[in-house]
Design a protein around this motif. Structure first.
Motif, PDB file in Angstrom:
ATOM      1  N   THR A 243       5.432   4.978  18.864  1.00 29.60           N
ATOM      2  CA  THR A 243       4.609   5.556  17.801  1.00 29.60           C
ATOM      3  C   THR A 243       3.830   4.455  17.081  1.00 29.60           C
ATOM      4  O   THR A 243       4.232   3.292  17.061  1.00 29.60           O
ATOM      5  N   ASP A 244       2.722   4.842  16.467  1.00 32.94           N
ATOM      6  CA  ASP A 244       1.834   3.854  15.850  1.00 32.94           C
ATOM      7  C   ASP A 244       2.490   3.132  14.678  1.00 32.94           C
ATOM      8  O   ASP A 244       2.299   1.927  14.494  1.00 32.94           O
ATOM      9  N   ASP A 245       3.281   3.854  13.866  1.00 31.30           N
ATOM     10  CA  ASP A 245       3.887   3.219  12.697  1.00 31.30           C
ATOM     11  C   ASP A 245       4.940   2.196  13.106  1.00 31.30           C
ATOM     12  O   ASP A 245       5.020   1.103  12.538  1.00 31.30           O
ATOM     13  N   ILE A 246       5.756   2.531  14.142  1.00 37.97           N
ATOM     14  CA  ILE A 246       6.766   1.568  14.609  1.00 37.97           C
ATOM     15  C   ILE A 246       6.082   0.382  15.286  1.00 37.97           C
ATOM     16  O   ILE A 246       6.508  -0.766  15.126  1.00 37.97           O
ATOM     17  N   ARG A 247       5.028   0.661  16.074  1.00 35.42           N
ATOM     18  CA  ARG A 247       4.309  -0.429  16.736  1.00 35.42           C
ATOM     19  C   ARG A 247       3.689  -1.379  15.714  1.00 35.42           C
ATOM     20  O   ARG A 247       3.705  -2.601  15.893  1.00 35.42           O
ATOM     21  N   ASP A 248       3.148  -0.819  14.639  1.00 36.63           N
ATOM     22  CA  ASP A 248       2.521  -1.657  13.612  1.00 36.63           C
ATOM     23  C   ASP A 248       3.554  -2.584  12.963  1.00 36.63           C
ATOM     24  O   ASP A 248       3.315  -3.788  12.796  1.00 36.63           O
ATOM     25  N   SER A 249       4.713  -2.038  12.616  1.00 39.24           N
ATOM     26  CA  SER A 249       5.757  -2.862  11.997  1.00 39.24           C
ATOM     27  C   SER A 249       6.316  -3.882  12.978  1.00 39.24           C
ATOM     28  O   SER A 249       6.560  -5.047  12.622  1.00 39.24           O
ATOM     29  N   LEU A 250       6.525  -3.465  14.243  1.00 38.19           N
ATOM     30  CA  LEU A 250       7.086  -4.383  15.238  1.00 38.19           C
ATOM     31  C   LEU A 250       6.127  -5.521  15.560  1.00 38.19           C
ATOM     32  O   LEU A 250       6.542  -6.676  15.678  1.00 38.19           O
ATOM     33  N   GLU A 267      10.944  -8.959   5.991  1.00 38.16           N
ATOM     34  CA  GLU A 267      10.346  -7.917   5.154  1.00 38.16           C
ATOM     35  C   GLU A 267       9.762  -6.800   6.015  1.00 38.16           C
ATOM     36  O   GLU A 267       9.918  -5.611   5.711  1.00 38.16           O
ATOM     37  N   LYS A 268       9.068  -7.170   7.099  1.00 38.74           N
ATOM     38  CA  LYS A 268       8.515  -6.154   7.999  1.00 38.74           C
ATOM     39  C   LYS A 268       9.620  -5.366   8.690  1.00 38.74           C
ATOM     40  O   LYS A 268       9.494  -4.157   8.926  1.00 38.74           O
ATOM     41  N   TYR A 269      10.707  -6.062   9.017  1.00 41.94           N
ATOM     42  CA  TYR A 269      11.838  -5.357   9.635  1.00 41.94           C
ATOM     43  C   TYR A 269      12.447  -4.345   8.668  1.00 41.94           C
ATOM     44  O   TYR A 269      12.728  -3.203   9.042  1.00 41.94           O
ATOM     45  N   MET A 270      12.652  -4.739   7.416  1.00 38.49           N
ATOM     46  CA  MET A 270      13.225  -3.825   6.434  1.00 38.49           C
ATOM     47  C   MET A 270      12.284  -2.656   6.164  1.00 38.49           C
ATOM     48  O   MET A 270      12.720  -1.520   5.940  1.00 38.49           O
ATOM     49  N   GLU A 271      10.976  -2.927   6.182  1.00 40.19           N
ATOM     50  CA  GLU A 271      10.012  -1.847   5.999  1.00 40.19           C
ATOM     51  C   GLU A 271      10.104  -0.836   7.127  1.00 40.19           C
ATOM     52  O   GLU A 271       9.979   0.372   6.909  1.00 40.19           O
ATOM     53  N   MET A 272      10.345  -1.326   8.356  1.00 40.99           N
ATOM     54  CA  MET A 272      10.487  -0.418   9.492  1.00 40.99           C
ATOM     55  C   MET A 272      11.829   0.299   9.466  1.00 40.99           C
ATOM     56  O   MET A 272      11.917   1.481   9.814  1.00 40.99           O
ATOM     57  N   GLU A 295       1.334  10.175  -3.049  1.00 37.99           N
ATOM     58  CA  GLU A 295       0.423   9.628  -2.045  1.00 37.99           C
ATOM     59  C   GLU A 295       1.037   8.484  -1.264  1.00 37.99           C
ATOM     60  O   GLU A 295       0.519   8.090  -0.223  1.00 37.99           O
ATOM     61  N   ARG A 296       2.149   7.912  -1.733  1.00 33.94           N
ATOM     62  CA  ARG A 296       2.773   6.807  -1.023  1.00 33.94           C
ATOM     63  C   ARG A 296       3.840   7.278  -0.029  1.00 33.94           C
ATOM     64  O   ARG A 296       4.485   6.459   0.603  1.00 33.94           O
ATOM     65  N   ILE A 297       4.028   8.583   0.100  1.00 32.65           N
ATOM     66  CA  ILE A 297       5.040   9.114   1.011  1.00 32.65           C
ATOM     67  C   ILE A 297       4.356   9.520   2.312  1.00 32.65           C
ATOM     68  O   ILE A 297       3.673  10.527   2.374  1.00 32.65           O
ATOM     69  N   PHE A 298       4.477   8.736   3.338  1.00 38.21           N
ATOM     70  CA  PHE A 298       4.037   9.127   4.664  1.00 38.21           C
ATOM     71  C   PHE A 298       4.930   8.437   5.673  1.00 38.21           C
ATOM     72  O   PHE A 298       5.839   7.685   5.315  1.00 38.21           O
ATOM     73  N   SER A 299       4.695   8.706   6.965  1.00 39.24           N
ATOM     74  CA  SER A 299       5.677   8.356   7.994  1.00 39.24           C
ATOM     75  C   SER A 299       5.924   6.854   8.085  1.00 39.24           C
ATOM     76  O   SER A 299       6.989   6.424   8.494  1.00 39.24           O
ATOM     77  N   LYS A 300       4.948   6.035   7.715  1.00 41.95           N
ATOM     78  CA  LYS A 300       5.155   4.600   7.852  1.00 41.95           C
ATOM     79  C   LYS A 300       6.154   4.074   6.832  1.00 41.95           C
ATOM     80  O   LYS A 300       6.740   3.018   7.017  1.00 41.95           O
ATOM     81  N   HIS A 301       6.348   4.798   5.728  1.00 43.82           N
ATOM     82  CA  HIS A 301       7.198   4.304   4.658  1.00 43.82           C
ATOM     83  C   HIS A 301       8.555   4.996   4.609  1.00 43.82           C
ATOM     84  O   HIS A 301       9.317   4.753   3.682  1.00 43.82           O
ATOM     85  N   VAL A 302       8.846   5.867   5.553  1.00 45.11           N
ATOM     86  CA  VAL A 302      10.139   6.540   5.524  1.00 45.11           C
ATOM     87  C   VAL A 302      11.128   5.736   6.353  1.00 45.11           C
ATOM     88  O   VAL A 302      10.773   4.783   7.049  1.00 45.11           O
TER      89      VAL A 302
END
Length: 349
Positions: A243-250, A267-272, A295-302
């Motif tokens: 998925t795009d959100d996991i790929r972006d964090s990884l 920090e990026k790992y904890m965000e993912m 507005e800050r609740i979307f799939s990249k931040h869950v």
């Protein structure tokens, strides 16, 4: 009225076509019409009745009347042997609606196509199973060493074999996060393979006495467990199904790891892993009224670690690889996570 007349005419034509009216009667039975319709349906779709199936089975030779022509060391087996083997691999001895013959075939396919890297389900202790696998691999390597006179690497796996080096990864990381998703997936996969290969070589280089120690056995069990955890992630990276959100964090995490900035990588790992949303468990609809942080609740931040068990496992495996990268490629203590100075470095000082 025209519709009613048309429907009556259609029914009359249907009765004439089906030929259900008796010559000396003005009525017919509904069951006769249903029987004719069922017969036409069976002829149209070529569905065999029970009598035809039984007749076709009687025409088969005796060697094929049992429904299968498979005969080898795994089929057929006595029921007691099937139960014993199922319990050894922690599989149910009989599924719902399954016959004993089907269970024997399931055992055969399990032993032929079984995955060596697959650990048990969520109801058992994966670490304990990894320890058992490490002990079995060690005993097997000792036997092979006695027979062949050479030590074989029991931790090697074709899935994690790669011809890339860490310097190649640094060159590939220049084009990381430039919009080429396939290149990003390739860099992430190669980073995982390079670190797993280095970890495998580290365990293989241990002496005989060190391998028997509890510390090395625990590390080998952690390696075996991580190898099984990260395998689904490598499969998704190979098929470009991440998925795009996991790929972006990884991709961000791998880029910072290659730059040896482990603080930002963590920090990026904890965000993912757990996200930074106001409701980290993934609440996206908290009510009918708008909230200030909506507005800050979307799939990249869950919290992706809560999605499923497989995702939780490979996220945990990535944390272990990031820790090993910090051990292999040291940097300044100010850019390290939980920096601990080695005993050898203390002695040099």
């Amino acid at each position: 009225m025209d519709f009613l007349k048309a429907e009556i005419e259609r029914k009359k034509r249907l009765m004439l076509e089906k030929n259900v009216m008796q010559p000396d009667k003005k009525y017919f039975k509904r069951g006769d019409l249903v029987a004719i319709q069922d017969k036409e349906y069976l002829e149209k779709h070529k569905i065999k009745t029970k009598e035809e199936e039984k007749k076709a089975e009687d025409d088969l030779p005796d060697s094929q009347k049992d429904g299968t022509a498979i005969k080898d060391d795994l089929y057929p087996l006595p029921r007691e042997e099937v139960i014993r083997r199922f319990r050894e691999v922690l599989q149910p001895i009989l599924l719902f609606g399954e016959t004993e013959d089907e269970a024997n075939l399931r055992l055969r396919s399990l032993e032929i196509v079984g995955d060596n890297d697959r650990l048990g389900g969520t109801s058992q202790n994966d670490y304990r199973e990894a320890m058992k696998r490490v002990d079995k691999a060690y005993l097997k390597s000792v036997e092979n060493e006695k027979d062949d006179g050479e030590d074989k690497n029991a931790f090697e796996s074709k899935v994690y074999s790669t011809d890339k080096t860490y310097e190649d990864l640094l060159n590939m990381a220049i084009d990381l996060r430039q919009g080429d998703l396939k290149h990003d997936d390739k860099v992430i996969a190669e980073w995982i393979k390079v670190l797993m290969t280095m970890w495998s070589h580290e365990l293989t280089s241990k002496t005989e006495a060190e391998r028997m120690s509890v510390k090395v056995r625990m590390e080998a069990a952690t390696f075996t467990q991580t190898k099984a955890y990260v395998k689904p992630l490598l499969r998704m990276l190979r098929k470009n199904q991440l998925t795009d959100d996991i790929r972006d964090s990884l991709s961000s995490m791998v880029k910072y790891v290659l730059q040896r900035d482990y603080i930002l990588a963590n920090e990026k790992y904890m965000e993912m892993a757990i996200g930074n949303a106001p409701w980290p468990i993934g609440v996206t609809n908290a009510g009918i009224h708008a909230r200030p942080g909506r507005e800050r609740i979307f799939s990249k931040h869950v919290a992706h670690v809560l999605n499923d068990e497989s995702q939780r496992k490979y996220i945990q495996g990535l944390k272990r690889l990031m820790t090993k990268a910090q051990v292999y490629f040291k940097t300044d203590p100010s850019r390290s996570v939980d920096f601990i100075q080695d005993e050898g470095e203390k002695a040099d000082e």
